[in-house]
Design an enzyme around this catalytic site. Structure first.
Site, mmCIF file in Angstrom:
data_model
loop_
_atom_site.group_PDB
_atom_site.id
_atom_site.type_symbol
_atom_site.label_atom_id
_atom_site.label_comp_id
_atom_site.label_asym_id
_atom_site.label_seq_id
_atom_site.Cartn_x
_atom_site.Cartn_y
_atom_site.Cartn_z
ATOM 1 C CG ASP A 20 -2.070 0.925 1.136
ATOM 2 O OD1 ASP A 20 -2.268 1.501 0.043
ATOM 3 O OD2 ASP A 20 -2.777 1.106 2.139
ATOM 4 C CG HIS A 37 0.096 2.058 -9.347
ATOM 5 N ND1 HIS A 37 -0.159 1.654 -8.056
ATOM 6 C CD2 HIS A 37 -1.003 2.746 -9.740
ATOM 7 C CE1 HIS A 37 -1.361 2.093 -7.694
ATOM 8 N NE2 HIS A 37 -1.887 2.758 -8.692
ATOM 9 C CG LEU A 131 9.382 -17.289 -3.617
ATOM 10 C CD1 LEU A 131 9.058 -17.225 -2.135
ATOM 11 C CD2 LEU A 131 9.913 -15.940 -4.081
HETATM 12 C C1 FPP Z 1 -1.681 0.190 -3.442
HETATM 13 O O1 FPP Z 1 -1.272 1.528 -3.521
HETATM 14 C C2 FPP Z 1 -1.252 -0.624 -4.569
HETATM 15 C C3 FPP Z 1 -2.070 -1.241 -5.463
HETATM 16 C C4 FPP Z 1 -3.529 -1.145 -5.463
HETATM 17 C C5 FPP Z 1 -1.564 -2.057 -6.544
HETATM 18 C C6 FPP Z 1 -0.289 -2.819 -6.304
HETATM 19 C C7 FPP Z 1 0.415 -2.856 -7.578
HETATM 20 C C8 FPP Z 1 1.750 -2.787 -7.739
HETATM 21 C C9 FPP Z 1 2.719 -2.752 -6.630
HETATM 22 C C10 FPP Z 1 2.305 -2.680 -9.103
HETATM 23 C C11 FPP Z 1 2.534 -3.876 -9.919
HETATM 24 C C12 FPP Z 1 2.329 -5.206 -9.374
HETATM 25 C C13 FPP Z 1 3.027 -6.317 -9.726
HETATM 26 C C14 FPP Z 1 2.676 -7.623 -9.116
HETATM 27 C C15 FPP Z 1 4.153 -6.250 -10.661
HETATM 28 P P1 FPP Z 1 -2.394 2.652 -3.546
HETATM 29 O O2 FPP Z 1 -2.587 3.053 -4.962
HETATM 30 O O3 FPP Z 1 -3.606 2.180 -2.860
HETATM 31 O O4 FPP Z 1 -1.703 3.796 -2.729
HETATM 32 P P2 FPP Z 1 -2.434 4.955 -1.919
HETATM 33 O O5 FPP Z 1 -3.158 4.289 -0.803
HETATM 34 O O6 FPP Z 1 -1.286 5.792 -1.452
HETATM 35 O O7 FPP Z 1 -3.328 5.658 -2.867
#
Ligand code: FPP
Length: 246
Positions: A20, A37, A131
């Site tokens: 997050d 992201h 893994l």
């Molecule tokens: C949360 O940050 C993250 C996500 C909803 C998506 C997770 C995706 C990635 C880490 C990128 C790619 C994934 C892979 C497996 C290669 P948020 O957008 O909710 O952050 P915020 O709470 O600060 O808005």
């Protein structure tokens, strides 16, 4: 803190992560959310490699929740693109590091090209013995439990299993995570102290670790810190300290 502090004989068998804070990381830099992201995808790579190096057996990442479908269309589309490119890019690394990819969730909901790429990597890595990297995609724990109850009910109705035999083992076998051990360590970044519908059944006895670090800042050292913290805790599974010492 270095990996030296980690007791290799007492590693968590299964680490799950709620990644997050990508959006906030980008906002702090006056950049669009997708910038966060993209940087978050780099953290995924770092943490996967670090886990493989340590000898962790299972790493499960909350990559896209059922609720994430409600984000702006543009963000969902870009996240999907990011996923496809990450799968393509990381396949050689997964092969090199003996990593097996696994996916949990309502993956049929994902766009065709994501499903296609995912299947390719699942197939290409299925004989790897290191893994197990599980991506939760279009995943929601309540939906997973609902689906399991439906399947079990159907089997009971058709006399495939009897009501008396519905135990924890049967329930486990009907979850997406059927072949995975329970989660030992659940990590959530960004300072939020919530589970957000992630692996509700599987974290029953997990140690919970919350860090203020935003996901794009989370790296090998951060993972080592979380594992060290985990190893300092006493896991009693409902028993007393004296019973554990016996
Ligand atoms: C949360 O940050 C993250 C996500 C909803 C998506 C997770 C995706 C990635 C880490 C990128 C790619 C994934 C892979 C497996 C290669 P948020 O957008 O909710 O952050 P915020 O709470 O600060 O808005």
């Amino acid at each position: 803190m270095t990996a030296i502090d980690i007791d290799i004989k007492r590693l968590p068998k299964h680490i799950a992560i709620i990644m997050d804070g990508n959006g906030r990381w980008a906002k702090l830099r006056k950049q669009p959310r997708i910038f966060g992201h993209r940087e978050g995808a780099k953290s995924v790579r770092k943490v996967v490699e670090a886990s493989a190096r340590l000898g962790i057996n299972n790493l499960t990442l909350y990559a896209f929740s059922t609720e994430n479908w409600n984000r702006p269309k543009h963000e969902v589309k870009t996240l999907m693109k990011l996923l496809v490119s990450a799968l393509k890019r990381e396949l050689p690394l997964m092969k090199k590091n003996n990593i097996r990819l696994n996916a949990i969730g309502h993956t049929d909901m994902m766009p065709e090209n994501v499903q296609h790429e995912l299947q390719e990597v699942l197939d290409e890595t299925k004989t790897n013995t290191g893994l197990i990297l599980t991506l939760a995609l279009s995943y929601g724990a309540r939906q997973e439990i609902q689906r399991a109850i439906q399947e079990i009910s159907y089997k009971v109705k058709n006399n495939i299993i009897s009501v008396e035999n519905v135990d924890e083992d049967i329930i486990n076998k009907h979850l997406y995570t059927q072949n995975l051990p329970d989660v030992d360590l659940l990590i959530r970044t960004s300072g939020e102290v919530r589970i957000s519908n992630f692996l509700l059944w599987q974290i029953a006895y997990a140690e919970l670790y919350f860090t203020k670090e935003l996901w794009p800042d989370f790296d090998e050292i951060s993972l080592h810190n979380a594992i060290t913290d985990y190893q300092l805790r006493e896991r009693r599974f409902g028993k007393t300290s004296e019973q554990i010492a016996e």
